[in-house]
Design an enzyme around this catalytic site. Structure first.
Site, mmCIF file in Angstrom:
data_model
loop_
_atom_site.group_PDB
_atom_site.id
_atom_site.type_symbol
_atom_site.label_atom_id
_atom_site.label_comp_id
_atom_site.label_asym_id
_atom_site.label_seq_id
_atom_site.Cartn_x
_atom_site.Cartn_y
_atom_site.Cartn_z
ATOM 1 N N ASN A 196 2.127 -0.181 -6.800
ATOM 2 C CA ASN A 196 1.569 1.151 -6.541
ATOM 3 C C ASN A 196 2.640 2.044 -5.923
ATOM 4 O O ASN A 196 3.476 1.595 -5.135
ATOM 5 C CB ASN A 196 0.309 1.087 -5.664
ATOM 6 C CG ASN A 196 0.488 0.328 -4.370
ATOM 7 O OD1 ASN A 196 1.330 -0.567 -4.260
ATOM 8 N ND2 ASN A 196 -0.305 0.655 -3.376
ATOM 9 N N GLU A 228 2.766 5.559 -3.990
ATOM 10 C CA GLU A 228 1.956 6.613 -3.372
ATOM 11 C C GLU A 228 2.743 7.915 -3.265
ATOM 12 O O GLU A 228 3.963 7.949 -3.459
ATOM 13 C CB GLU A 228 1.472 6.140 -1.996
ATOM 14 C CG GLU A 228 0.566 4.922 -2.135
ATOM 15 C CD GLU A 228 -0.113 4.498 -0.861
ATOM 16 O OE1 GLU A 228 0.316 4.916 0.232
ATOM 17 O OE2 GLU A 228 -1.084 3.727 -0.964
ATOM 18 N N CYS A 281 -1.415 3.750 -9.367
ATOM 19 C CA CYS A 281 -1.751 2.351 -9.071
ATOM 20 C C CYS A 281 -0.776 1.395 -9.760
ATOM 21 O O CYS A 281 -0.150 1.734 -10.770
ATOM 22 C CB CYS A 281 -3.159 2.025 -9.563
ATOM 23 S SG CYS A 281 -4.465 2.887 -8.690
ATOM 24 N N GLU A 324 -1.410 -1.274 -11.581
ATOM 25 C CA GLU A 324 -1.782 -1.640 -12.952
ATOM 26 C C GLU A 324 -1.273 -0.599 -13.935
ATOM 27 O O GLU A 324 -0.739 -0.920 -15.001
ATOM 28 C CB GLU A 324 -3.322 -1.738 -13.094
ATOM 29 C CG GLU A 324 -3.969 -2.795 -12.229
ATOM 30 C CD GLU A 324 -4.369 -2.286 -10.856
ATOM 31 O OE1 GLU A 324 -3.641 -1.460 -10.268
ATOM 32 O OE2 GLU A 324 -5.415 -2.742 -10.349
ATOM 33 N N CYS A 332 -9.197 -0.261 -9.860
ATOM 34 C CA CYS A 332 -10.008 0.955 -9.739
ATOM 35 C C CYS A 332 -10.480 1.402 -11.129
ATOM 36 O O CYS A 332 -9.973 0.940 -12.158
ATOM 37 C CB CYS A 332 -9.218 2.064 -9.049
ATOM 38 S SG CYS A 332 -8.014 2.876 -10.120
ATOM 39 N N CYS A 371 -7.810 2.738 -13.552
ATOM 40 C CA CYS A 371 -6.999 1.673 -14.159
ATOM 41 C C CYS A 371 -7.798 0.930 -15.222
ATOM 42 O O CYS A 371 -7.250 0.572 -16.271
ATOM 43 C CB CYS A 371 -6.496 0.702 -13.089
ATOM 44 S SG CYS A 371 -5.193 1.442 -12.088
HETATM 45 N N1 THU Z 1 -4.403 0.755 -5.849
HETATM 46 C C1 THU Z 1 -3.792 0.096 -6.888
HETATM 47 O O1 THU Z 1 -2.563 0.002 -6.961
HETATM 48 N N2 THU Z 1 -4.595 -0.445 -7.839
HETATM 49 C C2 THU Z 1 -5.953 -0.351 -7.871
HETATM 50 O O2 THU Z 1 -6.579 -0.689 -8.871
HETATM 51 C C3 THU Z 1 -6.656 0.108 -6.677
HETATM 52 C C4 THU Z 1 -5.835 0.913 -5.731
HETATM 53 C C5 THU Z 1 -3.557 1.352 -4.825
HETATM 54 C C6 THU Z 1 -3.554 2.855 -4.826
HETATM 55 C C7 THU Z 1 -3.166 3.159 -3.395
HETATM 56 O O3 THU Z 1 -1.752 3.154 -3.301
HETATM 57 C C8 THU Z 1 -3.710 1.987 -2.600
HETATM 58 O O4 THU Z 1 -3.983 0.968 -3.541
HETATM 59 C C9 THU Z 1 -4.959 2.312 -1.805
HETATM 60 O O5 THU Z 1 -5.935 2.848 -2.627
#
Ligand code: THU
Length: 133
Positions: free
Chosen positions: A45, A47, A56, A58, A88, A91
């Site tokens: 991920n 940010e 994210c 994925e 999520c 994704c």
């Molecule tokens: N996140 C992912 O990388 N994958 C997901 O499917 C759920 C959320 C990350 C996004 C963000 O950087 C952190 O998790 C908190 O939401």
């Protein structure tokens, strides 16, 4: 882990998670996908201070894969988080675009596979591109 390939997929996701750029949530995510061609692509991920521009793990892995291979089919997805968490909705929709009908999702912490699910159980009725005019 059931096969050597699965072990490699898991290792790739754990390694990618080490690069997670998550200064805001502090939630590190690593993902790896196995494509029908037998290749493995990983992602973490990433940010952003705007929050909304966060990507994210994925989707990072899938976008890397498509940019390398073009059109592809995903056979397996591994997600590594601490504690274990589900992908999520955004994704899931992106996975749906490329998933084979038997696509499997492995939810892991940094040591073990904790849940093994068919992708169809996550998103049984995805938005289907065939509905587009
Ligand atoms: N996140 C992912 O990388 N994958 C997901 O499917 C759920 C959320 C990350 C996004 C963000 O950087 C952190 O998790 C908190 O939401």
């Amino acid at each position: 882990m059931e096969t050597e390939k699965e072990k490699s997929l898991f290792k790739a996701a754990v390694k990618a998670r080490e690069n997670s750029y998550s200064p805001y949530s502090k939630f590190k995510v690593g993902a790896a996908i196995l494509t029908e061609s037998g290749n493995i692509y990983s992602g973490c991920n990433v940010e952003n201070c705007s929050f909304g521009a966060t990507i994210c793990a994925e989707r990072t892995a899938i976008l890397k894969a498509v940019s390398e291979e073009g059109k592809l089919t995903i056979k397996k997805v591994v997600v590594v988080t601490e504690p274990q968490a589900e992908p999520c909705g955004m994704c899931l929709q992106v996975i749906a675009e490329f998933a084979c009908p038997e696509c499997v999702v492995l939810l892991c912490d940094s040591k073990n596979v904790l849940k093994r699910m068919s992708f169809g159980d996550f998103l049984p009725n995805p938005f289907d591109p065939s509905k587009l005019p």
